[in-house]
Write an enzyme that holds these catalytic residues in place. Structure first.
Site, PDB file in Angstrom:
ATOM      1  N   ASP A 119       0.808  -1.219   0.000  1.00  0.00           N
ATOM      2  CA  ASP A 119       0.000   0.000   0.000  1.00  0.00           C
ATOM      3  C   ASP A 119       0.843   1.272   0.000  1.00  0.00           C
ATOM      4  O   ASP A 119       0.306   2.379  -0.114  1.00  0.00           O
ATOM      5  CB  ASP A 119      -0.969   0.015   1.182  1.00  0.00           C
ATOM      6  CG  ASP A 119      -0.265  -0.054   2.540  1.00  0.00           C
ATOM      7  OD1 ASP A 119       0.971   0.129   2.599  1.00  0.00           O
ATOM      8  OD2 ASP A 119      -0.950  -0.290   3.549  1.00  0.00           O
ATOM      9  N   ARG A 171      12.960  11.281   6.149  1.00  0.00           N
ATOM     10  CA  ARG A 171      14.304  10.761   6.364  1.00  0.00           C
ATOM     11  C   ARG A 171      15.315  11.608   5.597  1.00  0.00           C
ATOM     12  O   ARG A 171      15.098  11.944   4.431  1.00  0.00           O
ATOM     13  CB  ARG A 171      14.369   9.306   5.902  1.00  0.00           C
ATOM     14  CG  ARG A 171      15.701   8.631   6.136  1.00  0.00           C
ATOM     15  CD  ARG A 171      15.577   7.122   6.040  1.00  0.00           C
ATOM     16  NE  ARG A 171      15.295   6.648   4.698  1.00  0.00           N
ATOM     17  CZ  ARG A 171      15.105   5.358   4.389  1.00  0.00           C
ATOM     18  NH1 ARG A 171      15.164   4.438   5.342  1.00  0.00           N
ATOM     19  NH2 ARG A 171      14.860   4.991   3.145  1.00  0.00           N
ATOM     20  N   ASP A 243      20.154  -4.222  -0.381  1.00  0.00           N
ATOM     21  CA  ASP A 243      19.378  -3.013  -0.643  1.00  0.00           C
ATOM     22  C   ASP A 243      19.289  -2.124   0.587  1.00  0.00           C
ATOM     23  O   ASP A 243      18.791  -0.998   0.507  1.00  0.00           O
ATOM     24  CB  ASP A 243      17.974  -3.359  -1.158  1.00  0.00           C
ATOM     25  CG  ASP A 243      17.210  -4.273  -0.220  1.00  0.00           C
ATOM     26  OD1 ASP A 243      17.659  -5.417  -0.032  1.00  0.00           O
ATOM     27  OD2 ASP A 243      16.175  -3.854   0.329  1.00  0.00           O
ATOM     28  N   ASN A 244      19.778  -2.609   1.740  1.00  0.00           N
ATOM     29  CA  ASN A 244      19.828  -1.801   2.960  1.00  0.00           C
ATOM     30  C   ASN A 244      21.262  -1.452   3.335  1.00  0.00           C
ATOM     31  O   ASN A 244      21.536  -1.092   4.477  1.00  0.00           O
ATOM     32  CB  ASN A 244      19.185  -2.551   4.131  1.00  0.00           C
ATOM     33  CG  ASN A 244      17.695  -2.759   3.941  1.00  0.00           C
ATOM     34  OD1 ASN A 244      17.050  -1.992   3.235  1.00  0.00           O
ATOM     35  ND2 ASN A 244      17.152  -3.783   4.559  1.00  0.00           N
ATOM     36  N   ASP A 253      17.656   2.273   7.103  1.00  0.00           N
ATOM     37  CA  ASP A 253      16.521   1.348   7.232  1.00  0.00           C
ATOM     38  C   ASP A 253      16.452   0.691   8.603  1.00  0.00           C
ATOM     39  O   ASP A 253      16.989  -0.396   8.825  1.00  0.00           O
ATOM     40  CB  ASP A 253      16.534   0.291   6.121  1.00  0.00           C
ATOM     41  CG  ASP A 253      16.096   0.880   4.784  1.00  0.00           C
ATOM     42  OD1 ASP A 253      15.226   1.763   4.802  1.00  0.00           O
ATOM     43  OD2 ASP A 253      16.616   0.470   3.739  1.00  0.00           O
TER      44      ASP A 253
END
Length: 469
Positions: A119, A171, A243-244, A253
């Site tokens: 979402d 952020r 990806d982090n 993250d």
């Protein structure tokens, strides 16, 4: 509101991102505002209502160029060829008062082409958790993304447990370039895009290095220092996927992360890390693995691959030694040693073994060294006393060891049970526990709130943390 945007990532080719605006929310309300950070970023004007509208995604400020970034990544060792910002939108960049370029990104800003049936939203708990922990990490001196604002959306977010209050966190990062950003173009064989990205990353983060292998060496050095600092604070990231893993060397993250209470090398908090891949003691090995994936991606643009592979392999193979040196330097300081020797590794590991055997609290044990309270953390007093005598012999002659220890051993950390208590209160509309924690964590080396230093009682222990998606 005036935000001095100076956008550079948006000038890269369209294939690096998708341009789109945040999805407006029903009733934005400002929950937290980082005035010091806003001042550092040169953000001026606006009252709480306008801040809520802007950082809730309802008003696009002048100069913004909103987009969702593309990247891939290894998630728990399994490669996903396309991930991307599934619920985050980069508003743009500014140069702060130090001249450093910073991203301003809304997390929870609505669906994007990379949402993968999600979402695109965030609920209040993870938003306040990221705000608190990222600001705590900053106060502890750890390279990290930071939190500028937290905004309630006035909308319900559906999760497994039912409807939850929605929120957005703003952020701020040196950039949101990740190992996975390089992996997506390498996997696709898009060599020119990979070269463009490499040049951009070097210019933005490491302008003194030369070429892809210079970038690799610089990122390895930054990540080695970062993971050693995590270890020295008992911090467990929880999702060290590629990806982090930030190219800038910042912690990014804050999903199922946590600071340990009782020390254990195998401690895992992430509810989805069932095999312990990202356990506390595995973090140094995982960051090396992540850097090997970065090397693999960067090599795809090299003409003389055979020679480049040899050099890249050497760079990655040298990384454990970098981590060990940084680990020794930081843990030596934790026991008052300013000039560590190789044999100090044994002294430190012996203390950690005693702590693990007795379930000693990581933060409070180090904080109490040199006081009578230190013995209170152990049941095997004979073993601890023997260690303590060896330790006292070692620090004799060290310059002001107690000052060295107090400068690196925090009194207050964002303990899991306090975070959960804060979230429960915030869901009911009570932000006082959040404000109390935020105030204490801003001065982590000062003993200002004794109750927040207390480890959890048996019925307060939070055994697992969860991702907010």
């Amino acid at each position: 509101m005036r935000i001095p945007f100076d956008n550079s990532y948006a000038a890269l080719p369209d294939g690096f991102f998708t341009r789109l605006s945040p999805t407006p929310v029903k009733e934005p309300k400002l929950l937290a505002w980082n005035a010091d950070l806003a001042d550092m970023l040169g953000i001026e004007g606006a009252d709480a209502a306008e801040r809520a509208e802007v950082f809730g995604g309802n008003i696009l400020p002048d100069g913004a160029d909103p987009l969702a970034q593309l990247y891939a990544g290894h998630q728990f060792g399994n490669f996903n060829p396309q991930l991307g910002d599934g619920r985050a939108i980069l508003l743009g960049e500014v140069k702060d008062k130090d001249g450093t370029r910073r991203d301003i990104q809304l997390k929870g800003a609505g669906p994007t082409p990379y949402s993968r049936r999600g979402d695109g939203r965030a609920w209040l708990g993870p938003v306040l958790r990221e705000y608190l922990i990222s600001e705590a990490m900053h106060a502890l001196g750890v390279p990290t993304t930071r939190a500028l604002a937290a905004v309630a959306t006035g909308e319900a977010i559906l999760r497994e447990t039912g409807p939850l209050p929605g929120a957005i966190v703003t952020r701020v990062a040196a950039s949101h370039l990740r190992v996975g950003t390089f992996q997506v173009f390498a996997h696709r064989g898009e060599t020119e895009a990979l070269k463009t990205l490499t040049d951009y990353a070097i210019a933005r983060h490491y302008p003194k290095v030369d070429g892809p292998l210079g970038l690799l060496r610089a990122v390895c050095a930054a990540q080695a220092e970062l993971v050693a600092q995590w270890m020295s604070l008992g911090f467990i990231h929880g999702v060290m996927n590629t990806d982090n893993c930030s190219i800038s060397g910042e912690t990014i993250d804050y999903g199922p992360c946590a600071f340990m209470d009782a020390f254990h090398q195998g401690r895992v908090f992430s509810s989805i890390d069932r095999q312990g891949r990202y356990a506390y003691g595995n973090q140094p090995q995982i960051v090396v693995w992540n850097m090997a994936q970065l090397a693999t991606a960067l090599l795809q643009q090299m003409d003389d691959k055979e020679t480049a592979v040899d050099e890249a392999t050497e760079i990655v193979h040298d990384m454990p030694e970098l981590i060990e040196a940084a680990w020794l330097r930081r843990f030596a300081a934790k026991i008052g040693i300013s000039s560590p020797r190789p044999e100090d590794v044994d002294l430190i590991n012996e203390l950690l073994s005693l702590m693990q055997a007795d379930g000693a609290d990581f933060t409070n044990t180090f904080r109490s060294l040199g006081t009578e309270r230190a013995r209170d953390h152990f049941t095997n007093l004979e073993a601890f006393d023997a260690w303590a005598q060896n330790w006292r012999d070692r620090i004799e002659g060290e310059p002001d060891p107690h000052a060295v220890m107090h400068a690196v051993n925090p009194a207050v950390i964002p303990r899991n049970h306090r975070i959960e208590q804060m979230i429960e209160a915030a869901v009911e509309g009570d932000m006082a526990p959040f404000e109390r924690l935020l105030k204490a964590l801003a001065c982590p080396f000062v003993e200002t709130d004794a109750e927040l230093q207390r480890p959890p009682s048996e019925d307060e222990i939070i055994p697992a943390t969860f991702c907010g998606t």
